[in-house]
Structure formats: C-alpha cells, structure tokens
Write an enzyme that holds these catalytic residues in place. Structure first.
Site, short mmCIF file in Angstrom:
data_model
loop_
_atom_site.label_atom_id
_atom_site.label_comp_id
_atom_site.label_asym_id
_atom_site.label_seq_id
_atom_site.Cartn_x
_atom_site.Cartn_y
_atom_site.Cartn_z
N ASP A 208 41.17 52.47 35.49
CA ASP A 208 40.07 51.61 35.03
C ASP A 208 39.71 51.94 33.59
O ASP A 208 39.69 51.08 32.72
CB ASP A 208 38.83 51.82 35.92
CG ASP A 208 39.14 51.69 37.39
OD1 ASP A 208 39.43 50.58 37.84
OD2 ASP A 208 39.11 52.73 38.09
N GLU B 124 48.21 50.89 37.70
CA GLU B 124 48.28 49.64 36.94
C GLU B 124 48.75 49.88 35.49
O GLU B 124 49.73 49.29 35.04
CB GLU B 124 46.89 48.98 36.93
CG GLU B 124 46.87 47.68 36.20
CD GLU B 124 45.66 46.81 36.53
OE1 GLU B 124 45.19 46.81 37.68
OE2 GLU B 124 45.19 46.11 35.61
O1 TRH Z 1 45.28 56.70 37.39
P1 TRH Z 1 45.79 55.55 38.13
O2 TRH Z 1 46.19 55.81 39.49
O3 TRH Z 1 44.72 54.40 38.12
C1 TRH Z 1 44.47 53.55 39.23
C2 TRH Z 1 44.99 52.20 39.06
O4 TRH Z 1 44.56 51.61 37.88
C3 TRH Z 1 44.55 51.34 40.23
O5 TRH Z 1 45.02 50.04 40.08
C4 TRH Z 1 43.07 51.35 40.29
O6 TRH Z 1 42.64 50.60 41.34
C5 TRH Z 1 42.64 52.76 40.45
O7 TRH Z 1 43.10 53.54 39.35
C6 TRH Z 1 41.16 52.88 40.55
O8 TRH Z 1 47.06 54.95 37.37
P2 TRH Z 1 47.19 54.08 36.03
O9 TRH Z 1 46.63 52.72 36.21
O10 TRH Z 1 48.57 54.18 35.63
O11 TRH Z 1 46.30 54.83 34.96
C7 TRH Z 1 46.67 56.04 34.37
C8 TRH Z 1 46.23 56.08 32.93
O12 TRH Z 1 46.41 57.39 32.42
C9 TRH Z 1 47.03 55.16 32.04
O13 TRH Z 1 46.20 54.63 31.03
C10 TRH Z 1 48.07 56.09 31.40
C11 TRH Z 1 47.24 57.33 31.27
N1 TRH Z 1 47.98 58.59 31.15
C12 TRH Z 1 47.92 59.29 29.95
O14 TRH Z 1 47.30 58.80 28.98
N2 TRH Z 1 48.55 60.50 29.87
C13 TRH Z 1 49.23 61.04 30.90
O15 TRH Z 1 49.79 62.15 30.75
C14 TRH Z 1 49.31 60.29 32.12
C15 TRH Z 1 50.10 60.85 33.28
C16 TRH Z 1 48.65 59.08 32.22
#
Ligand code: TRH
Length: 379
Positions: free
Chosen positions: A24, A278
């Site tokens: 989010d 996402e």
């Molecule tokens: O963290 P998430 O599992 O987020 C989830 C999804 O958005 C889901 O749809 C939602 O309903 C839930 O949250 C509440 O996975 P997502 O979406 O990939 O988000 C991870 C974020 O972290 C993304 O912006 C990439 C970032 N990231 C980094 O910046 N550095 C890192 O080392 C990693 C592993 C991720």
C-alpha cells in the site's frame, strides 16, 4: 477532465492506510514521487503507519506529524485528524476511509476537489467496466471516481516512471556486476541467481530441497521477512542481512531491505525473480526477467481467480507455455513445485523473450500516473 476543475491542478492529497506489508505505502510513495517529479504536482501523503514507511524510506522519522522528503509533505495520519484545507485532487488509496472532517472540507470547496478511489490491481475482465465509474455521495455534493490499475488500455495502466524502460534497457552486464558487488554478491557466472521475496509458503522449503540436490549451483538472494525466515528454518540456522549459507548446490544469501530503486536493479540483475503482492509483481514485469508471482492470499481462495486472470492475459488463451502456469500454480499451493520448477528453468530463455514482448505491450497502454493526471487535468 472530471469535476469542474479547469485549471492545471497542483495540490494533491494521497491517503494511505497500511493494511499490512509494504504494497500500500510502496505504491502510494511511488505515485507521489512520480506526480512531483514528472507532473510538477504538490503532494501531501497521509500515511497512518510511519513504521512501514520508514522501511521504504529510511530518511523518514516515525515520531513527527509532518516532514518533507523529496519535496513531498509526509503527514502522519492519526485518528484526531487536523483541520486542513482540502486539496484540488484527493486520492483515497485502496478503499481507505477519508476522515469525516476532511470530507466536510472537500464539500465546502468550489469547485469540489476531484476525488479518486485508487483501487487494487487485478487482471480480471470486470475491471474495464468499473474503471472510471463514478459514485455520487448521497449526503454531500461530492462524487468519487473509481480508478483501476490494469493491463489494458481500458484501465488505468501500471505505475512506471518516465525513463524506467530506457534505464532498464541500458543496464548492461557491467552495471549489473557493479550493483551486485555493492550488495556483496560474488560474480560467479556459473550460478543461477534467484531473488526471493515471498509470503509464508510451504513450497519454499520444497524448492530449497530441490535446489540443494540439483546438478548446478544456485544462489538465492532472500529479502527480509518471510523469505529470510523460512530459508533460515530450512538451514536450521540464523540468517541476517549479509549472512551466506551453503549446502551442496544451494547458496542462500540474506539481503537487507533495499531502496525501491535498488530493488529494481536487483530484479534486473537476477536470472529469475520470485515476487509477491502488487508492486514487486509489477516491477518484475518491467524487469523483463522470468518471474514467479506469489499473489496476496485472500479468504475463500478468491486470489486464485485473480492469479488465473493474470496468467490468461500474460500468456494468452492458447498458451504454449504450460511451464509458467504450472510453476505459478504450484508456488501458490496447487501442484508439485519441484517438477514445475524444472520445467520452468528449462524454458527460461523462452519465458524471458515472452517477458520482453509483454513489457513493450504494457508500455504501449500508458502508465498510471500519466493516465491519472490526464483524467484530472483534462489534457
Ligand atoms: O509487501 P507486499 O506483500 O504488499 C501487499 C500487496 O500490495 C497486497 O496486494 C496488499 O493487499 C497488501 O500488501 C496489503 O508486496 P508488494 O506489493 O510487492 O510491496 C512491496 C514493496 O516493497 C514494493 O514497493 C517493493 C518494495 N521493496 C523494496 O523497496 N525493497 C526491497 O528490498 C523489497 C523486498 C521490496
């Protein structure tokens, strides 16, 4: 253009309630930066969980009401919401509920702010029908517009910074090597390099067992959280950022949480990426390397419908690539991940080619921030 706003709109309020994890706030932060750097908007980002935000943006601090980072005003969204003027554009991210006193301020404005409900990403067909649907409020002279990200020109598109694909295209082996060296990853060309960002997943242990007994070396770069924890359990050892554990063909290296920009570069530098949720799922598509998606689990398995909807769009109706479908199904709980992985790995080159075609197709449908600005400003 929607609403009565005819001038170029420059003040945006984005409201983000963190449900869990980083998707989010990761999406809202990315959007806020794009609006500021690419569209000269003035953005205030209201977030109810600064602890999550600090993970993504380490220069932020958790215990202040307001701070400015990268020209974005970050406001801690607390239950006692302050008396502030409503912005020209109000983004309610992922169905969060905007405070009543702020909505009252919106109703006082003339013209009324453009109120956008930014929805979660889905490849399901109904999204096209609901994108840009308007919902008037019965109690106040306001209406909100539903804005759906998506994979077709009839949706809001995906977040993609201007120049991202050019940067990706220019990211050559030398840059990848320099980046990996900075992360402390050795440059062994014979190793298959895999990034791993996932939820709790019983398939991970099985895959580690498969990789450990496989004929060729594999290095798994695990992100903090569930991936690191499960890898540590599999080794029966402790893992913290920087730790490297090896057993037979398998090496696991624990990474710190990277900046979003470095996380992109990690995806560009690995042979296969395991992503989740996402935003990392979208970034893997822009990375154009073979990837395996663990979708955010929902009750009654509704997420599996979304998973298949994406697979159908990504691969087409008559896919000649069952390797992708089988591997993703197995990674999401339906099937034997060990067999599915061998097939996926064997088809890696074809899958990579397909990913390149897919990314250029997505690029042609327009990116989310541009689509949003065009909708709001009417140009
Ligand atoms: O963290 P998430 O599992 O987020 C989830 C999804 O958005 C889901 O749809 C939602 O309903 C839930 O949250 C509440 O996975 P997502 O979406 O990939 O988000 C991870 C974020 O972290 C993304 O912006 C990439 C970032 N990231 C980094 O910046 N550095 C890192 O080392 C990693 C592993 C991720």
């Amino acid at each position: 253009m929607i609403g009565n706003v005819e001038l170029t709109i420059d003040r945006w309020d984005i409201f983000c309630a963190v449900v869990d994890n980083f998707g989010d706030i990761g999406t809202c932060w990315r959007l806020a930066r794009q609006l500021v750097t690419e569209h000269e908007a003035s953005v205030r980002l209201w977030v109810d969980n600064l602890e999550s935000f600090v993970v993504l943006c380490p220069q932020a601090v958790v215990d202040v009401a307001a701070q400015v980072i990268e020209s974005i005003e970050i406001r801690h969204w607390t239950p006692d919401f302050p008396d502030v003027d409503a912005a020209d554009v109000v983004i309610e991210a992922f169905g969060c509920t905007i405070p009543d006193n702020y909505v009252a301020k919106m109703a006082w404005r003339d013209p009324a702010p453009v109120w956008i409900n930014l929805e979660y990403l889905s490849a399901e067909a109904w999204v096209e029908d609901c994108h840009l649907a308007r919902s008037p409020l019965s109690r106040l002279p306001l209406s909100k517009t539903f804005f759906f990200p998506g994979f077709t020109a009839s949706t809001g598109g995906l977040l993609c910074e201007q120049g991202l694909l050019a940067e990706r295209a220019a990211f050559d082996q030398d840059e990848a090597d320099a980046f990996l060296r900075r992360l402390g990853v050795p440059l062994a060309t014979a190793e298959l390099r895999v990034s791993m960002f996932c939820y709790d997943n019983p398939a991970l242990g099985k895959l580690l067992t498969e990789w450990n007994s496989g004929p060729s070396p594999i290095r798994v770069l695990v992100s903090p959280g569930a991936a690191t924890r499960q890898a540590a359990d599999w080794f029966g050892n402790h893992l913290q950022p920087g730790t490297v554990l090896t057993r037979n063909s398998l090496t696991v290296q624990a990474l710190p949480f990277l900046s979003q920009s470095d996380y992109d570069r990690l995806l560009w530098s690995c042979d296969v990426n395991f992503v989740r949720g996402e935003d990392s799922f979208v970034r893997a598509q822009w990375a154009q390397q073979p990837f395996v998606w663990q979708i955010y689990p929902q009750s009654a398995d509704t997420h599996l419908v979304k998973l298949d909807a994406f697979l159908t769009r990504f691969l087409g109706e008559t896919t000649e690539m069952p390797a992708v479908r089988n591997c993703w199904h197995a990674w999401n709980g339906a099937g034997d991940i060990r067999a599915a992985w061998s097939d996926f790995a064997a088809n890696r080159r074809r899958i990579q080619q397909h990913g390149k075609v897919w990314a250029s197709q997505l690029d042609r449908t327009g990116n989310l921030a541009d689509n949003l600005v065009r909708l709001v400003r009417g140009n």
